[in-house]
Write a protein that holds these residues in place. Structure first.
Motif, PDB file in Angstrom:
ATOM      1  N   LYS A 197       8.388   3.853 100.892  1.00 17.39           N
ATOM      2  CA  LYS A 197       8.128   2.857 102.000  1.00 17.39           C
ATOM      3  C   LYS A 197       7.196   3.500 103.163  1.00 17.39           C
ATOM      4  O   LYS A 197       7.055   2.991 104.264  1.00 17.39           O
ATOM      5  N   ALA A 256      13.978 -10.471  85.002  1.00 17.74           N
ATOM      6  CA  ALA A 256      14.682  -9.868  86.391  1.00 17.74           C
ATOM      7  C   ALA A 256      16.137 -10.300  86.443  1.00 17.74           C
ATOM      8  O   ALA A 256      16.910  -9.873  86.690  1.00 17.74           O
ATOM      9  N   PHE A 308      12.402  -2.942  98.444  1.00 20.77           N
ATOM     10  CA  PHE A 308      13.641  -3.716  98.141  1.00 20.77           C
ATOM     11  C   PHE A 308      14.437  -2.667  97.723  1.00 20.77           C
ATOM     12  O   PHE A 308      14.269  -1.538  97.180  1.00 20.77           O
ATOM     13  N   ASN A 348      11.748  -8.617  92.645  1.00 22.24           N
ATOM     14  CA  ASN A 348      11.737  -7.333  93.226  1.00 22.24           C
ATOM     15  C   ASN A 348      13.073  -6.686  93.393  1.00 22.24           C
ATOM     16  O   ASN A 348      12.955  -5.302  93.234  1.00 22.24           O
ATOM     17  N   LEU A 375      13.441  -5.113  89.798  1.00 16.90           N
ATOM     18  CA  LEU A 375      12.823  -3.945  89.770  1.00 16.90           C
ATOM     19  C   LEU A 375      13.523  -2.794  90.436  1.00 16.90           C
ATOM     20  O   LEU A 375      13.588  -1.853  89.854  1.00 16.90           O
ATOM     21  N   ALA A 376      13.799  -3.173  91.587  1.00 19.28           N
ATOM     22  CA  ALA A 376      14.616  -1.887  92.199  1.00 19.28           C
ATOM     23  C   ALA A 376      16.049  -1.671  91.513  1.00 19.28           C
ATOM     24  O   ALA A 376      16.592  -0.440  91.466  1.00 19.28           O
ATOM     25  N   PHE A 393       3.185  -1.614  99.710  1.00 16.07           N
ATOM     26  CA  PHE A 393       4.475  -1.462  99.101  1.00 16.07           C
ATOM     27  C   PHE A 393       5.337  -2.484 100.008  1.00 16.07           C
ATOM     28  O   PHE A 393       5.263  -2.162 101.277  1.00 16.07           O
ATOM     29  N   PHE A 433      10.381 -14.356  94.030  1.00 11.71           N
ATOM     30  CA  PHE A 433       9.786 -13.203  94.575  1.00 11.71           C
ATOM     31  C   PHE A 433      10.873 -12.091  95.215  1.00 11.71           C
ATOM     32  O   PHE A 433      10.523 -11.065  94.513  1.00 11.71           O
ATOM     33  N   ARG A 434      11.764 -12.314  95.554  1.00 12.90           N
ATOM     34  CA  ARG A 434      12.934 -11.641  95.812  1.00 12.90           C
ATOM     35  C   ARG A 434      13.800 -11.265  94.629  1.00 12.90           C
ATOM     36  O   ARG A 434      13.996  -9.958  94.398  1.00 12.90           O
TER      37      ARG A 434
END
Length: 435
Positions: A254, A298, A263, A228, A231-232, A260, A224-225
């Motif tokens: 944010k 990712a 990250f 994300n 993506l950032a 939302f 998950f981290r």
């Protein structure tokens, strides 16, 4: 047999063991001893064992006085002698699970630890695997090794998986107060494992139906981290091409109170979890003829970020008529996250490789790492002075240590490339460029 073990746990008469005295194992051993249990730590490194027995702390997240207290009181001792497992009622396996050169899981430490435990496995004993690994390891790797003794899980001994949730440098969450997930081979295995943690930790203990569920949830946490962050990072790359400030974009996004979670981009990902754990699942997924495309994409984006830092650095230098070849580069921070002393798989190391491959004259400063060796070369931290900053053609911030005086650094540096938005509060920004 189960009730006997539960009674020993409740009365703190159980002897607890921890195999592996690193970032996960030693804090866990200290918490077990602080809770009043006689605890034995096992490790193959004689230096670590000697330091523990001398009450000398080498893990940042442990209060040094806590270690000294439990050692001096006799509640904790360390040893290289695995035969003492015969005296242990409950043992946790907290050994590394790295990737090999082909990005495949290396569970050799888990296998070797299981074999050592099997030599001294006895009826009524609880074994818990805490090392992060792919779903199925507890049942497919550890269980067969232990059952080679003739003892049967759930009948003669108990076996469970409970993933470590160590976050080095976290000022609030630690081993004691972070919620625990426990999944046993059988309901009895889950019950005794949960009972042990409930008598030691302050965090809630959440029970799941199997070790595979517990193994998968830990992998999921880190994937998950990883995704994300990927993506950032991709947004940062695109925003750079479009001349849009990605940090302002994230700050605006944010403000939405739902749907939302912020990250942030950076020079890559590091540490003992996020860059490694996703590949455990991609490897296991092949057994089921499934290609984990999103996870791998990712990973590719995150792995590209050190090269992106190089490209941006070259563009910055070019604006001043300076080539990367021979340029004096000062790197601020080499640890994989702020305010810790751990350089394991730090993205700063890949940034160093990229910069030096283009001929950069590179030095670094990190208040937590006085020196380190990478790819056979030794690096030594320079003192951060006005002269050190003035000599650098470019200062690259790769780790956002809270002790850095960012105003002062910006005032004395020719040019700063900030990959972590650490200089966001600095008002005079003419010589600061963000990722």
């Amino acid at each position: 047999m189960k009730q006997v073990l539960l009674d020993k746990i409740k009365s703190r008469q159980a002897v607890l063991g921890v195999v592996g005295l690193g970032y996960v194992g030693l804090p866990l051993a200290v918490e077990k001893a602080k809770a009043g249990y006689k605890t034995i730590g096992f490790d193959i490194q004689t230096q670590k064992v000697a330091m523990v027995n001398a009450g000398e702390n080498y893990i940042g997240d442990i209060v040094p006085e806590d270690l000294k207290d439990v050692v001096n009181s006799g509640k904790l001792k360390a040893t290289v002698n695995y035969s003492l497992i015969k005296d242990v009622d409950c043992v946790a396996i907290c050994v590394p699970t790295p990737l090999d050169q082909y990005q495949q899981p290396d569970v050799s430490y888990v296998v070797n630890s299981s074999k050592e435990i099997a030599k001294y496995l006895h009826p009524g004993m609880l074994v818990i695997l805490e090392s992060t690994t792919y779903p199925g390891t507890t049942e497919e790797v550890v269980k067969p090794i232990l059952e080679e003794t003739g003892l049967k899980v759930g009948q003669d001994f108990y076996l469970a998986f409970s993933p470590e949730r160590v976050d080095p440098g976290n000022k609030f969450y630690n081993t004691k107060n972070t919620p625990k997930v426990v999944g046993g081979i059988t309901p009895d295995c889950t019950e005794v494992a949960a009972a042990m943690y409930e008598n030691i930790l302050e965090g809630n203990v959440y029970r799941v139906s199997s070790p595979a569920v517990a193994e998968m949830e830990k992998i999921f946490e880190n994937i998950f981290r990883n995704i994300n962050i990927g993506l950032a990072n991709e947004m940062a790359i695109l925003c750079d091409k479009m001349k849009i400030d990605v940090w302002e974009v994230i700050d605006a996004a944010k403000t939405k109170p739902y749907g939302f979670m912020a990250f942030y981009p950076g020079p890559g990902v590091g540490g003992h979890c996020i860059p490694i754990d996703p590949f455990y699942l991609t490897w296991k997924a092949r057994e089921y003829n499934y290609h984990t495309r999103l996870i791998e994409t990712a990973g590719e984006i995150n792995n590209y970020m050190p090269e992106f830092v190089l490209e941006r650095s070259m563009k910055i230098l070019n604006r001043f008529g300076k080539a990367m070849q021979g340029a004096k580069i000062l790197l601020l921070g080499v640890t994989y996250k702020q305010d810790i002393d751990d350089v394991r798989t730090s993205p700063a190391l890949d940034v160093i490789t990229c910069l030096e491959s283009q001929g950069a004259d590179l030095v670094y400063h990190d208040p937590f790492v006085s020196k380190f060796t990478y790819k056979g070369k030794e690096y030594t931290s320079l003192e951060l002075t006005e002269q050190t900053l003035n000599k650098a053609d470019l200062v690259i911030l790769t780790t956002m240590h809270s002790g850095f005086d960012y105003e002062w650094i910006a005032r004395h540096a020719k040019m700063v490339f900030d990959t972590k938005n650490a200089f966001k509060e600095v008002t005079a920004r003419a010589n600061i460029e963000r990722l």
